[in-house]
Write an enzyme that holds these catalytic residues in place. Structure first.
Site, PDB file in Angstrom:
ATOM      1  N   GLU A  63      50.730  33.548  38.034  1.00 10.16           N
ATOM      2  CA  GLU A  63      50.124  33.429  39.363  1.00 10.16           C
ATOM      3  C   GLU A  63      49.512  32.045  39.577  1.00 10.16           C
ATOM      4  OE1 GLU A  63      49.630  35.849  37.035  1.00 10.16           O
ATOM      5  OE2 GLU A  63      48.638  37.565  37.952  1.00 10.16           O
ATOM      6  N   CYS A  91      44.765  39.410  37.093  1.00  4.40           N
ATOM      7  CA  CYS A  91      43.502  39.474  36.363  1.00  4.40           C
ATOM      8  C   CYS A  91      42.395  38.863  37.237  1.00  4.40           C
ATOM      9  CB  CYS A  91      43.635  38.711  35.046  1.00  4.40           C
ATOM     10  SG  CYS A  91      43.695  36.906  35.252  1.00  4.40           S
TER      11      CYS A  91
END
Length: 170
Positions: A63, A91
């Protein structure tokens, strides 16, 4: 009349398939198999796979790498009209970056009840006290994403067990 189904290249399934391709690259490189693509106006503007081990960088999640690429492609740190497709729930670090870049939407495959920050363990993407909230679509191609992660971690456990027992890895 043709009864073949129309393939929607702008569907969540299609873009998650592209994220899964990135996850497979990470898997082949010995990385945790997470892949991400960023989409703007129906086009992929960034793609990335986890590179934590390769770069020896704890922040080199798929990401994060995709967000950096997208910022470069757009020419701005604000990605307000973009959607992130990622094979595993982001996360807290990645979710924080998503909020800061002001993504419109996050689509993920498999959830992470222990460490996910898009509704799994907590929800930073829609946290009331933050300056931005984004839409979340969970569970897209969930089983494919789950199987890839389970196979990877199963192999990691087997290798660790073999090493502990003094065996050569398979």
């Amino acid at each position: 009349m043709n009864d073949d189904p129309i393939i929607d290249l702008h569907s969540d399934d299609y873009f998650m398939g592209e994220a899964l391709r990135q996850a497979a690259k990470a898997y082949a490189a010995g990385e945790v198999p997470v892949g991400a693509v960023l989409v703007r106006e129906g086009r992929i503007i960034a793609r990335a796979a986890n590179q934590v081990e390769l770069l020896k960088d704890a922040t080199a999640h798929a990401e994060m790498l995709a967000l950096t690429q997208a910022e470069e492609a757009v020419g701005d740190w604000r990605l307000t009209d973009c959607t992130l497709y990622v094979t595993k729930e982001p996360c807290p670090m990645c979710a924080g970056a998503v909020v800061h870049t002001r993504l419109a939407r996050v689509v993920f495959g498999v959830g992470d009840p222990k460490g996910g920050a898009a509704g799994g363990a907590l929800n930073l993407l829609q946290f009331p006290g933050l300056n931005h909230r984004c839409d979340i679509t969970p569970g897209v191609r969930q089983e494919e994403c789950r199987v890839l992660l389970q196979r990877f971690f199963g192999e990691q456990r087997q290798a660790a067990k073999a090493k502990k027992n003094g065996e050569k890895p398979a």
